[in-house]
Design a protein around this motif. Structure first.
Motif: not given
Length: 76
Positions: A1-16
């Motif tokens: 899946m490619t992102k279109t310009p301006g599309q926001f991708e939420p950050p991945k959660p940080i592990t302990k």
């Protein structure tokens, strides 16, 4: 899946483990920064004291030698 310009991708959660590693690196970096700051402050203080001693020695030696006095024009 490619992102279109301006599309926001939420950050991945940080592990302990990542949180703990970041915390450890932050502590090391903070310690290093404090050491550098203390070193710089000591160098600054030593230089200031050296310059102060030189100035006091010059002042104690006597008045400074004045430059040649500028000749004033006589009004006729």
């Amino acid at each position: 899946m490619t992102k279109t310009p301006g599309q926001f991708e939420p950050p991945k959660p940080i592990t302990k483990a990542e949180r703990e590693a970041r915390k450890a690196f932050r502590q090391v970096d903070a310690g290093k920064a404090m050491t550098e700051h203390e070193t710089a402050q000591k160098a600054f203080s030593a230089n200031r004291e050296r310059l102060k001693a030189e100035r006091l020695a010059r002042e104690a030696a006597g008045p400074p030698v004045s430059a040649k006095k500028a000749k004033t024009k006589k009004a006729k």
